[in-house]
Design a protein around this motif. Structure first.
Motif, PDB file in Angstrom:
ATOM      1  N   PHE A  64     -23.291 -27.530   6.054  1.00 30.24           N
ATOM      2  CA  PHE A  64     -23.200 -26.546   4.986  1.00 30.24           C
ATOM      3  C   PHE A  64     -22.052 -25.595   5.258  1.00 30.24           C
ATOM      4  N   LEU A  65     -21.340 -25.231   4.211  1.00 34.51           N
ATOM      5  CA  LEU A  65     -20.256 -24.270   4.342  1.00 34.51           C
ATOM      6  C   LEU A  65     -20.793 -22.877   4.041  1.00 34.51           C
ATOM      7  N   PRO A  66     -20.714 -21.955   4.993  1.00 36.18           N
ATOM      8  CA  PRO A  66     -21.204 -20.594   4.745  1.00 36.18           C
ATOM      9  C   PRO A  66     -20.490 -19.954   3.556  1.00 36.18           C
ATOM     10  N   GLU A  67     -21.255 -19.186   2.796  1.00 34.05           N
ATOM     11  CA  GLU A  67     -20.715 -18.449   1.651  1.00 34.05           C
ATOM     12  C   GLU A  67     -20.125 -19.379   0.600  1.00 34.05           C
ATOM     13  N   ASP A  68     -20.667 -20.589   0.494  1.00 30.11           N
ATOM     14  CA  ASP A  68     -20.133 -21.561  -0.449  1.00 30.11           C
ATOM     15  C   ASP A  68     -21.268 -22.507  -0.838  1.00 30.11           C
ATOM     16  N   SER A  69     -21.209 -23.039  -2.050  1.00 25.35           N
ATOM     17  CA  SER A  69     -22.260 -23.946  -2.506  1.00 25.35           C
ATOM     18  C   SER A  69     -22.020 -25.384  -2.066  1.00 25.35           C
ATOM     19  N   ARG A  70     -20.912 -25.626  -1.385  1.00 24.27           N
ATOM     20  CA  ARG A  70     -20.587 -27.003  -1.045  1.00 24.27           C
ATOM     21  C   ARG A  70     -21.142 -27.433   0.312  1.00 24.27           C
ATOM     22  N   LEU A  71     -21.403 -28.726   0.363  1.00 19.14           N
ATOM     23  CA  LEU A  71     -21.922 -29.399   1.547  1.00 19.14           C
ATOM     24  C   LEU A  71     -20.925 -30.464   1.960  1.00 19.14           C
ATOM     25  N   TYR A 326     -36.744 -26.546  11.610  1.00 15.51           N
ATOM     26  CA  TYR A 326     -36.833 -25.851  10.340  1.00 15.51           C
ATOM     27  C   TYR A 326     -36.918 -24.349  10.592  1.00 15.51           C
ATOM     28  N   ASP A 327     -35.981 -23.595   9.984  1.00 12.21           N
ATOM     29  CA  ASP A 327     -35.973 -22.139  10.138  1.00 12.21           C
ATOM     30  C   ASP A 327     -35.685 -21.453   8.803  1.00 12.21           C
ATOM     31  N   GLY A 328     -36.095 -22.090   7.692  1.00 10.51           N
ATOM     32  CA  GLY A 328     -35.874 -21.522   6.376  1.00 10.51           C
ATOM     33  C   GLY A 328     -37.111 -20.810   5.854  1.00 10.51           C
ATOM     34  N   VAL A 375     -30.481 -34.901   8.889  1.00 10.88           N
ATOM     35  CA  VAL A 375     -31.330 -33.925   8.213  1.00 10.88           C
ATOM     36  C   VAL A 375     -30.830 -32.536   8.590  1.00 10.88           C
ATOM     37  N   ALA A 376     -30.807 -31.622   7.613  1.00 10.09           N
ATOM     38  CA  ALA A 376     -30.280 -30.278   7.848  1.00 10.09           C
ATOM     39  C   ALA A 376     -30.942 -29.301   6.883  1.00 10.09           C
ATOM     40  N   VAL A 377     -31.044 -28.034   7.309  1.00  9.98           N
ATOM     41  CA  VAL A 377     -31.659 -26.988   6.507  1.00  9.98           C
ATOM     42  C   VAL A 377     -30.561 -26.152   5.857  1.00  9.98           C
ATOM     43  N   PRO A 379     -28.900 -22.994   4.731  1.00 15.25           N
ATOM     44  CA  PRO A 379     -29.140 -21.629   5.209  1.00 15.25           C
ATOM     45  C   PRO A 379     -29.455 -20.632   4.102  1.00 15.25           C
ATOM     46  N   ASP A 380     -29.047 -20.921   2.867  1.00 14.06           N
ATOM     47  CA  ASP A 380     -29.270 -19.964   1.780  1.00 14.06           C
ATOM     48  C   ASP A 380     -30.597 -20.179   1.064  1.00 14.06           C
ATOM     49  N   THR A 381     -31.017 -21.428   0.892  1.00 20.31           N
ATOM     50  CA  THR A 381     -32.232 -21.719   0.129  1.00 20.31           C
ATOM     51  C   THR A 381     -33.412 -22.130   0.994  1.00 20.31           C
ATOM     52  N   GLY A 382     -33.147 -22.632   2.199  1.00 23.10           N
ATOM     53  CA  GLY A 382     -34.206 -23.165   3.036  1.00 23.10           C
ATOM     54  C   GLY A 382     -34.660 -24.548   2.644  1.00 23.10           C
ATOM     55  N   PHE A 383     -33.965 -25.190   1.681  1.00 18.44           N
ATOM     56  CA  PHE A 383     -34.311 -26.555   1.316  1.00 18.44           C
ATOM     57  C   PHE A 383     -33.869 -27.496   2.436  1.00 18.44           C
TER      58      PHE A 383
END
Length: 405
Positions: A64-71, A326-328, A375-377, A379-383
Motif C-alpha cells: 500500500f502507498l501511504p497517503e494514496d489510494s493505490r496499491l 491483523y492490526d486494523g 495477504v496485507a492489511v 492501513p487506512d480501512t483495515g480491510f
C-alpha cells in the motif's frame, strides 16, 4: 520441491489438497507436533469478499502507498502494477529491471521506504541471471514517480551469492523492521544434499538465509556476524529452506516468517539474530514420497531455533506464502491474529497468537479454489487484501458484511 507455483510437485500437491478437503468435511484435523484441530471453514457471515482488480498474471507481492489510494502489485512475469483501490483501474509502472521469469523466479516482492513519500523509494526483490545463465535473488530500489508511472534511477542493492543453475527456492520476501532495517529472505535454491554440508548450514554464503541491510543496501554495524570470518556480514539468520512469508509483529516488533518444509515440515518461525533454523540437519518433515525423517528433531537440538508452529511429515502440511498480522479496525475480533497464504491447500490460513503460542483457527476462503500468494492489511480501512496466484488472477479484499469498499 515445495508446493509452490510453476514447479510441479507430484508427491505433495494432491496429498495436501485431499487432506485439507477431508479435514473440512469432518471438521477436525489430526494433531501432530504443534498442529491443533480445525473446526471447519470460517463463517461466511464474518466478511464479504470483493474483487479489487482482475486479469493479473501470477501476482506475488502487495504494498500500500501511504497517503494514496493505490496499491502496488508485483506480477511474476516482470510487471509492477499500480491498482486504484477505489475504482479498480490499474496501470503499469515503468523502470522495473529485467527479471528471470522461469519456474519460481521472476518479479517477486515489493516494499516502500518507511518514510514514503518523503523518501520515495520502492524496493523490489526478483530473480535475475548472470552471463552464464545462472540465477539468484536480487534486491533493488527506485524512486517512484507516480505522475509519470515510473521507477526512476533504479539501482541494485544486493545480489545473493552464489548464482546457481536452479529455478526454485528464491525466498524473496522483503520487509522493513521497526529498526528501519531491511530484511530479505533467500531460499536454499533446492540443493538436495541433506547433510551438514548443505548450503543453508554455511553462513559464508547467502543461500538459505535472512539478509539484514540498511535502506541504502549497506551492512548494519550491529549485524550478528559482522567481522566474523566464518559468516557473511549481511546474514541475520541461516538454516532456512524457503521462507516465502515475512511480517512484523505489531506489538513486539519481532520478525515472523512462514517457511516451506520438505514432505510437510512447514514452519512458522520468529527470527533471532544469528539463529540457525536447522534446515536440513534438524527438521520436522520427511524426504518426498517417504516416511524417512530429514535430520534430527529440532526440539532435541540446543544449537537450532525451534519453530513456534510446524507441520510434521504425513500431516498434510501447509505450503505457506505471504503473511501478515491483523492490526486494523474493520475486524476487531481479528486483532493481533496472523494470516498466512496457503498455496496447494488453496485457502487463507488463520492463526491466534499469544506471545509465541500459536493456534490454528478456521481457514478462510477455503471454498474458492484460490492459491493464496500474499495477504496485507490496508492501513487506512483495515480491510484484508489477498493476492491470488494464477495466470489470470484477481486481487480481492475482505470487508465486513454489507460494507461498501
Amino acid at each position: 520441491m515445495t508446493g509452490d507455483s510453476s514447479v510441479t510437485d507430484s508427491n505433495r500437491g494432491p496429498t495436501r489438497r485431499t487432506f485439507l478437503q477431508s479435514a473440512i468435511a469432518v471438521g477436525s484435523l489430526a494433531t501432530a507436533g504443534c498442529v491443533t484441530p480445525l473446526a471447519g471453514p470460517s463463517d461466511p457471515d464474518e466478511f464479504d469478499a470483493e474483487t479489487v482488480a482482475e486479469g493479473l498474471v501470477h501476482p506475488w507481492g502487495l504494498e500500500f502507498l501511504p497517503e494514496d489510494s493505490r496499491l502496488l502489485v508485483t506480477e511474476r512475469e516482470g510487471r509492477l502494477t499500480a491498482v486504484d483501490r477505489e475504482d479498480g483501474s490499474s496501470s503499469a509502472v515503468d523502470g522495473v529491471p529485467p527479471v528471470h521469469d522461469a519456474g519460481q523466479g521472476g518479479l517477486l516482492d515489493v516494499a516502500s521506504h518507511p518514510e514514503f513519500p518523503n523518501e520515495p523509494w520502492i524496493y523490489l526483490t526478483y530473480a535475475a541471471t548472470n552471463d552464464d545463465g545462472e540465477s539468484t535473488t536480487h534486491l533493488g530500489r527506485g524512486e517512484l514517480n507516480l505522475e509519470a508511472a515510473t521507477l526512476e534511477e533504479f539501482e541494485v542493492l544486493y545480489v545473493a551469492e552464489p548464482f546457481v543453475e536452479s529455478n526454485a527456492h528464491y525466498g524473496s520476501r522483503v520487509v522493513f523492521g521497526e529498526d528501519d532495517a531491511l530484511y530479505v529472505t533467500v531460499g536454499d535454491r533446492q540443493f538436495d544434499d541433506f547433510g551438514p554440508d548443505h548450503v543453508s548450514q554455511d553462513p559464508t554464503n547467502d543461500l538459505g538465509t535472512t539478509i539484514r541491510l540498511e535502506p541504502d543496501g549497506s551492512i548494519p554495524e550491529d549485524n550478528p556476524f559482522v567481522d566474523d570470518p566464518n559468516a557473511d556480514d549481511a546474514v541475520f539468520s541461516y538454516g532456512h529452506r524457503n521462507a516465502q512469508g515475512m511480517t512484523v509483529h505489531p506489538e513486539t516488533g519481532e520478525i515472523w516468517q512462514s517457511e516451506h518444509g520438505e514432505e510437510d515440515g512447514d514452519e512458522i518461525n520468529v527470527l533471532e539474530a544469528g539463529g540457525n533454523y536447522g534446515w536440513p540437519v534438524a527438521h520436522t518433515g520427511c524426504e518426498y514420497g517417504t516416511d524417512d525423517p530429514i535430520g534430527d528433531d529440532p526440539r532435541e537440538r540446543a544449537d537450532v531455533v525451534d519453530p513456534v508452529y510446524y507441520w510434521e511429515c504425513n500431516t498434510g502440511g501447509f505450503p505457506p506464502a505471504g503473511a501478515t498480522f491483523y492490526d486494523g479496525e474493520a475486524f476487531p475480533d481479528w486483532q493481533g491474529e496472523l494470516f498466512v497464504g496457503n498455496l496447494v491447500g488453496e485457502y487463507l490460513g488463520h492463526f491466534a497468537v499469544d506471545g509465541r503460542d500459536v493456534e490454528e483457527l478456521d481457514p478462510l476462503l477455503a471454498d474458492r479454489g484460490w492459491r493464496i500468494r500474499d495477504v496485507a492489511v490496508a492501513p487506512d480501512t483495515g480491510f484484508l487484501y489477498v493476492a491470488v496466484d494464477d495466470s489470470d488472477a484477481p486481487v480481492v479484499r475482505l470487508v465486513p458484511p454489507e460494507t461498501d469498499g
